[in-house]
Design a protein around this motif. Structure first.
Motif, mmCIF file in Angstrom:
data_model
loop_
_atom_site.group_PDB
_atom_site.id
_atom_site.type_symbol
_atom_site.label_atom_id
_atom_site.label_comp_id
_atom_site.label_asym_id
_atom_site.label_seq_id
_atom_site.Cartn_x
_atom_site.Cartn_y
_atom_site.Cartn_z
ATOM 1 N N ARG A 151 0.813 -1.211 0.000
ATOM 2 C CA ARG A 151 0.000 0.000 0.000
ATOM 3 C C ARG A 151 0.850 1.265 0.000
ATOM 4 O O ARG A 151 0.317 2.367 -0.048
ATOM 5 N N LEU A 152 2.166 1.095 0.097
ATOM 6 C CA LEU A 152 3.058 2.242 0.287
ATOM 7 C C LEU A 152 2.864 3.303 -0.804
ATOM 8 O O LEU A 152 2.729 4.484 -0.525
ATOM 9 N N LEU A 153 2.864 2.862 -2.063
ATOM 10 C CA LEU A 153 2.666 3.809 -3.160
ATOM 11 C C LEU A 153 1.342 3.568 -3.873
ATOM 12 O O LEU A 153 0.829 4.456 -4.551
ATOM 13 N N ALA A 154 0.785 2.353 -3.716
ATOM 14 C CA ALA A 154 -0.413 2.007 -4.480
ATOM 15 C C ALA A 154 -1.592 2.925 -4.141
ATOM 16 O O ALA A 154 -2.360 3.314 -5.019
ATOM 17 N N VAL A 155 -1.730 3.291 -2.863
ATOM 18 C CA VAL A 155 -2.846 4.155 -2.469
ATOM 19 C C VAL A 155 -2.768 5.482 -3.216
ATOM 20 O O VAL A 155 -3.746 5.953 -3.805
ATOM 21 N N ASP A 156 -1.570 6.066 -3.215
ATOM 22 C CA ASP A 156 -1.401 7.353 -3.882
ATOM 23 C C ASP A 156 -1.544 7.227 -5.391
ATOM 24 O O ASP A 156 -1.969 8.155 -6.062
#
Lengths: 218, 204
Positions: free
Chosen positions: A66-71
């Motif tokens: 989720r580190l970059l996927a959310v953004d």
């Protein structure tokens, strides 16, 4: 940069942010290990350092997808990429926020869980030190993996496969340092190597991650 | 300084979409892009915003001056309206969000979580972000989606105010915003099919 760091911390701490997921996982693994290997204090004492390190590593891995996927999904990453912040800095800051919300709590809670695994008294200091030195590398390598898989739906599996080999040196030297200290041996060499790996990762990985992120955003 | 696009060719995943595009955008002017769905408006805007490299041609004067608004607003559901806006303001080195909140009639919603806004309110918040960037060139991709008539007017007023301050706007839209702007139909610039670039180019 500071605003992004504070925003990521705020998002992680608010409802639905996933703070505590890694911590809960770490707790569960460590609590269940004595049940699965049997009530043998001597055996537990021998494997304690390795189990704590492995648990911490897997707990770190859990929240990486989720580190970059959310953004990426809500479009914020595109907008950040067009902002004055360099992509390298964005990835580094997000890795730092990930470490503060995932790695740091693991480091702080590890000595408490060490008691559950009958970790010898001599090992606590070096355990905390080795986790403190090693977990930033886990977050930064993870951020690189997240950048590689950012456009992929359900990229968590690929991310784990890509990142795990890169985690191996950190795991080897971190667990080795904690193990030697627990046995009352000198642990300086693995600690230095661990610190060296982390320093190298922190110096190089933001640039690698920025580069692959730039390709992935096209 | 103006934004100069000359002989630009853009593509998606190595497949050329538009070719031979040229235009100049001067301070205080807006350019409205039109064209059917899939014509390449978004790809063109992403290229101008610097998110992808042009396949040929040049974009000059866009470096570090573009504020880009995509289909997605990049809002964080867990943060309030004011927090979302303040975040983007500080990313762009600005601090004042009051004017933007007023301009898009969001002041009374400032403490509401962005996740609890309606689609149109979210869009207004996403557009208000443009005003807090302090950037000269606004690149807007379908900005009026899910806006009602009154909100479209608010948006058109905001663009007009931006142009009045010497700003520029590049807008892909299907509706008439009532702006005094040039219109560029991208359909005639469609790239010849089959002119596939080297696959490796995506990674270079």
């Amino acid at each position: 940069m500071r605003a992004l760091f504070l925003r990521d911390l705020a998002l992680a701490l608010r409802a639905g942010g996933g703070f505590g997921l890694g911590l809960a996982f770490f707790l569960i693994v460590v609590v269940l290990v004595p049940f699965s290997v049997g009530p043998e204090p001597a055996l537990l004492a021998r494997i304690a350092a390795g189990v704590l390190w492995l648990g911490a590593l897997l707990a770190c891995l859990l929240s990486l997808d989720r580190l970059l996927a959310v953004d990426f999904e809500d479009g914020a990453l595109d907008l950040l990429a067009t902002s004055p912040l360099p992509l390298e800095g964005i990835v580094a800051v997000k890795a730092a926020a990930h470490w503060v919300t995932t790695g740091l709590p693991l480091v702080l809670v590890a000595p408490v869980l060490g008691v559950l695994l009958n970790l010898p008294a001599a090992g606590y200091g070096v355990l905390v030190l080795s986790l403190g030195l090693g977990t930033p590398a886990l977050s930064m390598i993870g951020a690189f993996g997240a950048a590689l898989t950012v456009g992929i739906k359900r990229g968590g599996l690929l991310l784990s496969l890509l990142v795990l080999p890169l985690y191996v040196p950190t795991l080897i030297f971190g667990a080795e340092a904690a193990r030697r200290a627990a046995l009352g041996l000198e642990a300086g060499t693995p600690l230095l190597l661990l610190a060296g790996i982390t320093a190298g990762v922190l110096a190089c990985m933001p640039f690698a991650a920025g580069l692959v992120l730039r390709v992935n955003l096209r | 300084m103006e934004l100069t696009v000359s002989d630009l060719a853009v593509g998606r995943g190595g497949v050329p979409v538009l070719a031979g595009l040229s235009f100049v955008l001067r301070p205080g002017a807006a350019l409205v892009l039109r064209g059917p769905n899939g014509a390449g408006k978004t790809t063109l805007l992403r290229t101008v915003a610097g998110l992808q490299e042009p396949m040929a041609g040049t974009v000059r004067g866009a470096e570090d001056r573009v504020a880009y608004a995509a289909h997605a607003d990049g809002l964080k559901a867990a943060l309030s309206v004011a927090e979302n806006l303040a975040f983007w303001a500080s990313v762009f080195g600005q601090s004042d969000i009051e004017a933007a909140l007023q301009a898009y009639d969001l002041a009374h919603l400032r403490h509401r979580r962005a996740g609890a806004l309606s689609a149109g309110q979210k869009r207004r918040l996403g557009l208000a972000r443009m005003s807090v960037t302090g950037r000269a060139i606004w690149v807007l991709d379908e900005p009026t989606v899910s806006l009602d008539a009154a909100s479209v007017t608010l948006f058109a007023d905001a663009v007009r105010a931006h142009l009045g301050d010497g700003g520029m706007a590049l807008i892909a839209t299907h509706i008439d915003l009532g702006l005094d702007a040039d219109v560029l139909d991208v359909a005639p610039f469609r790239a010849a099919a089959g002119a596939m670039a080297s696959v490796d180019e995506v990674f270079l």
